[in-house]
Design a protein around this motif. Structure first.
Motif, mmCIF file in Angstrom:
data_model
loop_
_atom_site.group_PDB
_atom_site.id
_atom_site.type_symbol
_atom_site.label_atom_id
_atom_site.label_comp_id
_atom_site.label_asym_id
_atom_site.label_seq_id
_atom_site.Cartn_x
_atom_site.Cartn_y
_atom_site.Cartn_z
ATOM 1 N N ASP A 4 0.866 -1.196 -0.100
ATOM 2 C CA ASP A 4 -0.134 0.163 -0.030
ATOM 3 C C ASP A 4 0.856 1.142 0.014
ATOM 4 O O ASP A 4 0.346 2.328 -0.353
ATOM 5 C CB ASP A 4 -0.917 -0.092 1.298
ATOM 6 N N GLU A 5 2.106 1.292 0.389
ATOM 7 C CA GLU A 5 2.978 2.234 0.263
ATOM 8 C C GLU A 5 3.283 2.744 -1.217
ATOM 9 O O GLU A 5 3.286 3.911 -1.575
ATOM 10 C CB GLU A 5 4.401 1.975 0.548
ATOM 11 N N ASP A 6 3.004 1.715 -2.311
ATOM 12 C CA ASP A 6 3.137 1.919 -3.297
ATOM 13 C C ASP A 6 1.860 2.223 -4.221
ATOM 14 O O ASP A 6 1.648 3.236 -4.650
ATOM 15 C CB ASP A 6 4.045 0.844 -4.281
ATOM 16 N N ARG A 7 0.883 1.155 -4.034
ATOM 17 C CA ARG A 7 -0.265 1.481 -4.890
ATOM 18 C C ARG A 7 -1.234 2.637 -4.296
ATOM 19 O O ARG A 7 -2.142 3.051 -5.065
ATOM 20 C CB ARG A 7 -1.239 0.131 -5.006
ATOM 21 N N PHE A 8 -1.231 2.996 -3.206
ATOM 22 C CA PHE A 8 -2.072 3.730 -2.462
ATOM 23 C C PHE A 8 -1.339 5.123 -2.215
ATOM 24 O O PHE A 8 -1.849 6.133 -1.619
ATOM 25 C CB PHE A 8 -2.921 3.480 -1.298
ATOM 26 N N GLN A 9 -0.032 4.951 -2.324
ATOM 27 C CA GLN A 9 0.993 6.028 -1.918
ATOM 28 C C GLN A 9 0.764 6.351 -0.441
ATOM 29 O O GLN A 9 0.696 7.729 0.023
ATOM 30 C CB GLN A 9 0.910 7.319 -2.774
ATOM 31 N N LEU A 10 0.996 5.543 0.506
ATOM 32 C CA LEU A 10 0.635 5.699 1.985
ATOM 33 C C LEU A 10 2.042 5.618 2.670
ATOM 34 O O LEU A 10 2.738 4.474 2.576
ATOM 35 C CB LEU A 10 -0.130 4.423 2.499
ATOM 36 N N ASN A 11 2.457 6.631 2.965
ATOM 37 C CA ASN A 11 3.676 6.579 3.922
ATOM 38 C C ASN A 11 4.739 5.840 3.476
ATOM 39 O O ASN A 11 5.679 5.019 4.191
ATOM 40 C CB ASN A 11 3.309 6.037 5.290
ATOM 41 N N ARG A 12 4.962 6.022 2.203
ATOM 42 C CA ARG A 12 6.290 5.400 1.363
ATOM 43 C C ARG A 12 7.568 5.739 2.018
ATOM 44 O O ARG A 12 7.952 6.923 2.285
ATOM 45 C CB ARG A 12 6.153 6.125 0.034
ATOM 46 N N ARG A 13 8.218 4.628 2.436
ATOM 47 C CA ARG A 13 9.637 4.959 3.005
ATOM 48 C C ARG A 13 10.737 5.058 1.743
ATOM 49 O O ARG A 13 10.374 4.436 0.774
ATOM 50 C CB ARG A 13 9.898 3.618 3.734
ATOM 51 N N PRO A 14 11.530 6.003 2.012
ATOM 52 C CA PRO A 14 12.549 6.241 0.893
ATOM 53 C C PRO A 14 13.687 5.293 0.976
ATOM 54 O O PRO A 14 13.939 4.411 1.820
ATOM 55 C CB PRO A 14 13.027 7.577 1.218
ATOM 56 N N GLY A 15 14.312 5.135 -0.241
ATOM 57 C CA GLY A 15 15.558 4.196 -0.360
ATOM 58 C C GLY A 15 15.152 2.854 -0.553
ATOM 59 O O GLY A 15 14.090 2.410 -1.060
ATOM 60 N N ALA A 16 16.244 1.809 -0.628
ATOM 61 C CA ALA A 16 15.936 0.348 -1.009
ATOM 62 C C ALA A 16 15.777 -0.395 0.299
ATOM 63 O O ALA A 16 16.503 -0.066 1.393
ATOM 64 C CB ALA A 16 17.082 0.038 -1.823
ATOM 65 N N PRO A 17 15.076 -1.501 0.002
ATOM 66 C CA PRO A 17 14.493 -2.059 -1.051
ATOM 67 C C PRO A 17 13.149 -1.360 -1.102
ATOM 68 O O PRO A 17 12.819 -0.719 -0.266
ATOM 69 C CB PRO A 17 14.120 -3.557 -0.919
ATOM 70 N N ASP A 18 12.716 -1.123 -2.381
ATOM 71 C CA ASP A 18 11.408 -0.360 -2.763
ATOM 72 C C ASP A 18 10.163 -1.209 -2.171
ATOM 73 O O ASP A 18 10.284 -2.234 -1.752
ATOM 74 C CB ASP A 18 11.016 -0.328 -4.280
ATOM 75 N N PRO A 19 8.809 -0.486 -2.108
ATOM 76 C CA PRO A 19 7.942 -1.303 -1.417
ATOM 77 C C PRO A 19 7.329 -2.430 -1.952
ATOM 78 O O PRO A 19 6.771 -3.538 -1.388
ATOM 79 C CB PRO A 19 6.806 -0.373 -1.357
ATOM 80 N N ILE A 20 7.436 -2.620 -3.441
ATOM 81 C CA ILE A 20 6.940 -3.740 -4.035
ATOM 82 C C ILE A 20 7.875 -5.027 -3.746
ATOM 83 O O ILE A 20 7.453 -5.973 -3.611
ATOM 84 C CB ILE A 20 7.004 -3.662 -5.428
ATOM 85 N N SER A 21 9.290 -4.686 -3.679
ATOM 86 C CA SER A 21 10.142 -5.842 -3.403
ATOM 87 C C SER A 21 9.878 -6.212 -1.904
ATOM 88 O O SER A 21 9.882 -7.566 -1.512
ATOM 89 C CB SER A 21 11.732 -5.267 -3.337
#
Length: 566
Positions: free
Chosen positions: A358-375
């Motif tokens: 949900d960080e990616d698909r709904f743009q909720l509180n996305r954390r910066p850096g790697a690994p990305d939310p999908i991973s």
């Protein structure tokens, strides 16, 4: 081979063609001296149609079909095959069949195996009604599985705290052995259905009395809040009434009760048992059912470290109801702490996968850096499935992550498999229905969502919102309008996008304008990446064109290059 042909020809051996092929394959291979070849991989590829790249760890198809075969064989031998001289069994833990001869007991004339006497079903009084024979196998299983043990458990002792559900065998309130068999059959079906829900621990306790028991003593100290499910059956003039209720294990307060009626003269008794058990299990154990609805999270929102795994589960479903940005962070933190403390907790990893996604698909509180939310979401889902391949929540999480990773075909295949594991899980029904709809199967997706909402006491607004979009895509504007007005998702950005589309096409300009303004306030950069947003949801060319035109009609800032699908 004669015994195999006898089984296959019997009308009591009611199975699919693939299960027939399963039985034929393992029997022939064993008789030919090739028992060592009978492995899950060979069955999957040579019998069940899986390709050579079959993933044994993540695909439980062989275990599922083996379970169905074992139940079908048990039914056959308890019903039509009571007098058969050869016994074919598929022992649990493997797929190589075991053959044994059965001889006649000279003192009784009844069949028994050479090693030990078979369960003496034939010594029971002759049934007075035809359907009782269909219940003898179920009763035998209950006698062995319940009568010989004080407590039956579905949980792992090294896992986190979960609510405990104690099932007291349903009481027979009518005279006659047939009613007793019915009560045993309903109890067994309820246990089978409840065991599919991995968010709680299921126990069974004997209840020798004729009436439903009082609350038993706790069965698992420290295993979380305890609930007791009990019930009774009555029969009269060919009609069946099943009463069921759920009690608080500490106070004996009745939290839920239902009565189910059926006419045994016109209904298949096994079908009636299965249907009633499914309704009971769904109402009680599903994610928004009575167990989770009545257990409220304590008001400690500022200290997520104080929540145990059970409370994290409750918090997750509360978050799923609103998809609120404010709920997202504490829920994510709670689940991260839970999985760190209980690294083998499959359900916890599945839920955490959703929070990362949900960080990616709904743009909720996305954390910066790697690994990305999908991973991170993919790794968590794979971990959940690895820990428990038959955990529906784990399969559901993997399905959803794969869908949003541009792998819709594999995602929907996993969704279909999960549905076979537990067709009564309304959270799965809603999620799988949503994915089917977005993949272009709007009608089937709508129907599954309809089942989820109808059977879900929580009435998930998110699924009602997806239904509204499905009705819009099916050109039923009145239904879409009715549904979007029912969905209570003011804190969820995409709700306002869908609402604007529906209101605009229905001619409700003021409502469309309000929804448009709210969405652009919440997601100001959405249309800068509109093509990527549509692509990640796997909309086909036709549906992309409909959504682009709808967005333009609603007054959204759709760039000229999006006016044609490519």
């Amino acid at each position: 081979m004669e015994q195999l042909e006898l089984i296959l020809a019997s009308p009591e051996f009611k199975v699919s063609d693939r299960i027939r092929r399963f039985l034929i394959y393992v029997t022939n291979e064993t008789l030919a001296g090739r028992a060592e070849r009978i492995k899950a991989y060979s069955i999957a590829t040579e019998v069940l149609g899986r390709d050579p790249n079959f993933d044994l760890q993540n695909d439980p198809v062989v275990r599922i079909e083996a379970g169905r075969l074992r139940r079908a064989m048990e039914r056959y031998y308890f019903v039509a095959g009571q007098g058969d001289r050869v016994l074919i069994e598929i022992p649990k833990g493997g797929y190589v069949p075991h053959f044994s001869w059965r001889s006649l007991d000279p003192s009784t004339g009844h069949v028994q195996t050479a090693q030990h006497a078979a369960l003496a079903v034939s010594t029971w009084p002759k049934p007075r009604t035809p359907w009782v024979w269909a219940l003898t196998g179920v009763m035998a299983l209950v006698v062995v599985g319940v009568g010989m043990s004080q407590v039956w458990r579905s949980d792992r002792t090294d896992g986190p705290v979960r609510p405990a559900l104690v099932v007291t065998p349903f009481a027979n309130l009518s005279p006659g052995s047939e009613a007793g068999l019915l009560a045993a059959g309903v109890t067994e079906e309820v246990l089978v259905q409840l065991a599919r829900f991995k968010e709680l621990s299921v126990y069974v306790r004997e209840a020798p009395s004729k009436t439903p028991s009082a609350v038993p003593a706790p069965v698992a100290a420290g295993r979380g809040r305890e609930f007791v499910l009990e019930g009774s059956i009555r029969t009269s003039d060919g009609r069946l009434r099943v009463s069921s209720r759920l009690l608080d294990g500490a106070t004996a307060a009745i939290l839920w009760s239902r009565v189910y009626d059926a006419d045994l003269r016109v209904s298949d008794i096994l079908g009636v048992q299965s249907d009633i058990a499914a309704k009971v299990a769904t109402a009680v154990a599903q994610p928004y059912g009575i167990v989770f609805d009545t257990s409220q999270v304590r008001a400690e929102d500022g200290r997520p470290e104080s929540f145990d795994a059970y409370q994290c589960t409750l918090r997750f479903y509360r978050y799923k109801q609103s998809l609120s940005q404010a709920e997202h962070v504490p829920t994510r933190q709670c689940l991260e702490q839970t999985t760190a403390r209980y690294p083998n907790y499959s359900t916890g990893w599945a839920m955490l996968s959703y929070l990362y996604l949900d960080e990616d698909r709904f743009q909720l509180n996305r954390r910066p850096g790697a690994p990305d939310p999908i991973s991170r979401a993919r790794n968590a889902a794979l971990r959940a499935v690895e820990l428990d391949p038959e955990n529906v929540r784990a399969q559901q999480a993997l399905m959803t992550v794969l869908y949003f990773s541009q792998e819709p075909v594999e995602a929907l295949r996993i969704g279909e498999r999960a549905l076979a594991l537990n067709p009564n899980d309304t959270e799965l029904l809603g999620e799988y229905g949503s994915r089917l709809a977005q993949a272009g199967q709007w009608k089937r997706g709508f129907d599954l969502l309809d089942q989820a909402v109808a059977r879900n006491p929580g009435r998930s607004s998110y699924y009602v919102g997806v239904q509204a979009l499905a009705a819009y895509m099916l050109n039923d504007d009145q239904l879409a309008l009715s549904l979007i007005q029912r969905a209570d998702l003011a804190s969820f950005s995409l709700y306002h996008f869908v609402a604007a589309l529906i209101y605009a096409r229905a001619g409700h300009d003021a409502e469309a304008g309000a929804s448009r303004s709210q969405f652009l306030k919440m997601r100001p950069d959405f249309f800068a990446n509109f093509d990527a947003e549509l692509a990640k949801r796997n909309f086909n060319e036709r549906d992309r064109a409909v959504l682009i035109e709808g967005a333009r009609l609603a007054g959204f800032p759709v760039r000229h290059r999006f006016t044609h699908a490519d």
